[in-house]
Design an enzyme around this catalytic site. Structure first.
Site, PDB file in Angstrom:
ATOM      1  CB  CYS A 287     -34.652 -14.281   0.653  1.00 33.41           C
ATOM      2  SG  CYS A 287     -34.835 -14.074   2.450  1.00 33.41           S
TER       3      CYS A 287
ATOM      4  CG  HIS B 180     -35.582 -12.666   6.525  1.00 31.94           C
ATOM      5  ND1 HIS B 180     -36.240 -12.137   5.450  1.00 31.94           N
ATOM      6  CD2 HIS B 180     -36.532 -13.016   7.432  1.00 31.94           C
ATOM      7  CE1 HIS B 180     -37.546 -12.187   5.680  1.00 31.94           C
ATOM      8  NE2 HIS B 180     -37.745 -12.704   6.873  1.00 31.94           N
TER       9      HIS B 180
ATOM     10  CG  HIS C  48     -46.044 -10.247  15.103  1.00 30.25           C
ATOM     11  ND1 HIS C  48     -46.685  -9.254  14.421  1.00 30.25           N
ATOM     12  CD2 HIS C  48     -45.132 -10.761  14.232  1.00 30.25           C
ATOM     13  CE1 HIS C  48     -46.190  -9.146  13.204  1.00 30.25           C
ATOM     14  NE2 HIS C  48     -45.250 -10.064  13.056  1.00 30.25           N
TER      15      HIS C  48
ATOM     16  CE  LYS D  53     -39.818 -16.484  16.794  1.00 31.21           C
ATOM     17  NZ  LYS D  53     -39.650 -17.738  16.078  1.00 31.21           N
TER      18      LYS D  53
ATOM     19  CB  CYS E 251     -38.471 -12.607   1.552  1.00 35.21           C
ATOM     20  SG  CYS E 251     -37.437 -11.418   2.352  1.00 35.21           S
TER      21      CYS E 251
ATOM     22  CE  LYS F 174     -36.734  -5.632  11.088  1.00 38.43           C
ATOM     23  NZ  LYS F 174     -35.906  -6.049  10.032  1.00 38.43           N
TER      24      LYS F 174
ATOM     25  CB  CYS G 231     -32.395 -11.089   2.806  1.00 42.44           C
ATOM     26  SG  CYS G 231     -34.001 -10.428   3.266  1.00 42.44           S
TER      27      CYS G 231
ATOM     28  CG  HIS H 161     -49.326 -11.684  12.326  1.00 37.74           C
ATOM     29  ND1 HIS H 161     -48.516 -12.548  13.004  1.00 37.74           N
ATOM     30  CD2 HIS H 161     -48.642 -11.365  11.201  1.00 37.74           C
ATOM     31  CE1 HIS H 161     -47.402 -12.747  12.315  1.00 37.74           C
ATOM     32  NE2 HIS H 161     -47.466 -12.034  11.223  1.00 37.74           N
TER      33      HIS H 161
HETATM   34  N1  MSP Z   1     -47.936 -15.531   4.225  1.00 35.39           N
HETATM   35  C1  MSP Z   1     -47.693 -14.232   3.755  1.00 35.39           C
HETATM   36  C2  MSP Z   1     -48.970 -13.567   3.277  1.00 35.39           C
HETATM   37  C3  MSP Z   1     -49.681 -14.284   2.176  1.00 35.39           C
HETATM   38  S1  MSP Z   1     -51.254 -13.592   1.890  1.00 35.39           S
HETATM   39  C4  MSP Z   1     -51.782 -14.368   0.532  1.00 35.39           C
HETATM   40  C5  MSP Z   1     -47.083 -13.386   4.862  1.00 35.39           C
HETATM   41  N2  MSP Z   1     -47.227 -13.831   6.104  1.00 35.39           N
HETATM   42  S2  MSP Z   1     -46.603 -13.151   7.420  1.00 35.39           S
HETATM   43  O1  MSP Z   1     -47.041 -13.966   8.514  1.00 35.39           O
HETATM   44  O2  MSP Z   1     -45.193 -13.002   7.265  1.00 35.39           O
HETATM   45  O3  MSP Z   1     -47.154 -11.708   7.509  1.00 35.39           O
HETATM   46  C6  MSP Z   1     -48.502 -11.441   7.558  1.00 35.39           C
HETATM   47  C7  MSP Z   1     -48.786  -9.977   7.671  1.00 35.39           C
HETATM   48  O4  MSP Z   1     -48.184  -9.431   8.831  1.00 35.39           O
HETATM   49  C8  MSP Z   1     -48.291  -9.169   6.495  1.00 35.39           C
HETATM   50  O5  MSP Z   1     -49.354  -8.357   6.049  1.00 35.39           O
HETATM   51  C9  MSP Z   1     -47.196  -8.328   7.075  1.00 35.39           C
HETATM   52  O6  MSP Z   1     -47.134  -7.083   6.469  1.00 35.39           O
HETATM   53  C10 MSP Z   1     -47.654  -8.174   8.509  1.00 35.39           C
HETATM   54  N3  MSP Z   1     -46.536  -7.817   9.378  1.00 35.39           N
HETATM   55  C11 MSP Z   1     -45.406  -8.510   9.600  1.00 35.39           C
HETATM   56  N4  MSP Z   1     -44.594  -7.765  10.424  1.00 35.39           N
HETATM   57  C12 MSP Z   1     -45.207  -6.597  10.738  1.00 35.39           C
HETATM   58  C13 MSP Z   1     -44.938  -5.532  11.610  1.00 35.39           C
HETATM   59  N5  MSP Z   1     -43.807  -5.407  12.276  1.00 35.39           N
HETATM   60  N6  MSP Z   1     -45.898  -4.590  11.787  1.00 35.39           N
HETATM   61  C14 MSP Z   1     -47.137  -4.695  11.179  1.00 35.39           C
HETATM   62  N7  MSP Z   1     -47.415  -5.694  10.364  1.00 35.39           N
HETATM   63  C15 MSP Z   1     -46.414  -6.545   9.946  1.00 35.39           C
HETATM   64  O7  MSP Z   1     -46.517 -12.359   4.558  1.00 35.39           O
END
Ligand code: MSP
Length: 551
Positions: free
Chosen positions: A160, A184, A52, A329, A163, A326, A181, A55
């Protein structure tokens, strides 16, 4: 401080507020590396869904830094990938009645496709189910075990899966009479099993010393303060293995247990350096605030134990909401990168994300602001400038771009002075701006340059001057100068507006400028920057199509 930069800092401008916000962070950067190697990483993303916009944002930070660094002569390694040894991924595969590896292959492919569609210039895409990663993790585990930093214990607690971390009761909130949590909204699982633990507490003092000696380690600075406070409060050892789940990497000293995301994921950053790229380490990590402790405390301690250097820097990003809500999904408001690209184009999305949102702060993603910035700043600002200058110059058979000093000296009023400052920058100064003030600043400065160039054109009216024989020569000079301005502004924008930069290369039709690439280390950008007089074979074109009005 370099003189030109001081001037730029002092210019009054519409975006001063945002710039001042930037100054409040301790963005003192690192990277005056002598070795000319540059290594930057995204977090590895869970492969239970497509990426998304959150990312996309961290990946873009890495992409833009990487592209600039290549232009400045660095050998760049930019790694991204997927985090696969995860319980929640396994659960999703089961829900979809799919074989786990088929499910993981499918999502790894979707992640790659997303980044390729966004023209991300990554050099490494890691999957944590790869044999290379597994072998490396086992090697590090054995080293750490041999040092006496891993021990067996009984774990009883709440986990969790969303997380992928253990929770204390105080971390939970009450919902319908249950403790859940907060992220979630699900009850964590109660787990009681034998686990192997990593002796995090042993490294508390060394970590504090490291932070004290490296005050720029985490940006923004307030995140650093949070981490230090947390470490000083006291660290607890953490569990690195599971007995009941079998999806993960077997421990070399106890094959009945596997290690998984909480330990193996971080090691991805070193796995990608094995087998020839060792000299890239230590690198710079970009990550979200929710995984800041994981990266800033666990990871350095794991490295200290295994005898590796600690990361150079960690850049912590905030969270996005979408139009004030927020992003989730269940609300159906997840912003999908490929949809953004399809509707607005890659570069408009990139420009918006870095013009509107400050790295490190939480921010609100707004479709309305994205559309407005695309139409009024890019289309009417940059697109219009390039198209008016190239069309008028083409119509008048101009085949030269030139830094006419007479024109340069005409930029006298407040707004045009900013153009003078930008044109006085050297590659070293641009690199310094990027290092100390970051992408947002460079992008905002670039846009002020676009505005100033439009004002110059408006004030000088070359199209009027060209009409009368007495002033035609002057009109031609203005246009040659404006072609030079377009070249400089296009070169600054090359790492973030990649698609439009490619179009401008065609519009200008100059051999050297056409060779500039932000995908590989090369000298062409610097040579093109220094060109004060250059041939053009103009092929005017429209940069931005107007958007269909949204319904
Ligand atoms: N797999 C772990 C990271 C391990 S790194 C050794 C993870 N993955 S994640 O897919 O859940 O999230 C990846 C990144 O996306 C994280 O840095 C997280 O902070 C970021 N984001 C997830 N939701 C977000 C928003 N709503 N806004 C901005 N970034 C956010 O965590």
């Amino acid at each position: 401080m370099i003189n030109g930069l001081k001037r730029i800092d002092n210019v009054n401008c519409a975006c001063n507020f945002a710039l001042n916000q930037l100054y409040n962070y301790d963005f003192t950067m690192i990277i005056w590396s002598m070795s000319k190697k540059f290594f930057i990483t995204t977090p590895i993303y869970y492969s239970n869904d497509i990426p998304h916009v959150g990312h996309m944002y961290s990946s873009l930070i890495c992409d833009i830094f990487s592209r600039y660094k290549r232009l400045f002569g660095y050998d760049v390694k930019f790694s991204t990938g997927v985090d696969e040894n995860s319980q929640k991924v396994v659960q999703k595969a089961i829900e979809h009645e799919m074989d786990i590896m088929d499910y993981l292959d499918m999502y790894a492919q979707k992640h790659k496709e997303t980044w390729d569609n966004l023209d991300m210039s990554y050099t490494d895409f890691i999957r944590t189910t790869s044999e290379k990663h597994k072998a490396f993790v086992q090697q590090v585990l054995q080293k750490t075990y041999d040092r006496g930093d891993i021990y067996q214990g009984e774990y009883e607690g709440l986990y969790c899966v969303g997380c992928e971390s253990f929770k204390k009761e105080t971390d939970l909130i009450e919902k319908d009479g249950k403790l859940v949590c907060p992220d979630h909204l699900k009850e964590p699982e109660r787990i009681k099993e034998k686990n192997w633990f990593f002796k995090l507490s042993k490294y508390q003092d060394q970590l504090v010393k490291f932070y004290e000696n490296n005050p720029g380690f985490i940006s923004p600075h307030f995140r650093f303060n949070e981490v230090i406070a947390f470490v000083k409060w006291g660290l607890e050892d953490f569990s690195i293995s599971r007995e009941t789940n079998k999806f993960g990497i077997p421990l070399p000293f106890d094959e009945s247990q596997v290690t998984y995301v909480r330990y193996d994921a971080l090691l991805n950053y070193l796995t990608v350096c094995q087998g020839g790229d060792e000299e890239f380490w230590p690198g710079i990590h970009v990550l979200g605030k929710d995984i800041a402790r994981f990266h800033a405390i666990y990871w350095p301690a794991m490295l200290l134990s295994a005898g590796y250097q600690l990361p150079q820097k960690e850049i912590v990003t905030g969270f996005f909401t979408v139009d004030g809500q927020k992003m989730s999904k269940s609300l159906g408001n997840t912003v999908k990168p490929l949809e953004l690209v399809e509707k607005y184009g890659r570069d408009a999305a990139v420009f918006y994300l870095f013009y509107d949102l400050v790295i490190g702060s939480d921010g609100d993603f707004s479709y309305a602001r994205l559309e407005a910035s695309r139409e009024s700043m890019l289309s009417a600002g940059w697109g219009n400038l390039v198209s008016r200058v190239s069309k008028l110059a083409d119509k008048n058979d101009i085949s030269l771009g030139k830094k006419h000093l007479e024109c340069f000296d005409l930029c006298k009023d407040d707004e045009e002075e900013c153009l003078q400052d930008i044109l006085s920058l050297t590659p070293v100064m641009i690199e310094e701006l990027l290092e100390t003030k970051w992408i947002n600043y460079v992008l905002q400065l670039w846009y002020r340059g676009v505005q100033a160039a439009n004002t110059y054109m408006q004030n000088q009216e070359p199209w009027v001057k060209l009409k009368s024989p007495e002033s035609a020569q002057e009109g031609r000079q203005h246009l040659e100068f404006l072609l030079y301005v377009v070249k400089q502004l296009a070169l600054i924008s090359a790492p973030f507006l990649t698609e439009w930069f490619a179009k401008i290369q065609t519009i200008l039709g100059n051999d050297l400028i056409a060779k500039v690439s932000t995908r590989e280390t090369n000298e062409h950008w610097r040579q093109a920057w220094d060109l004060e007089e250059f041939d053009v074979t103009l092929a005017p074109d429209i940069l931005y199509q107007k958007l269909e009005p949204s319904v």
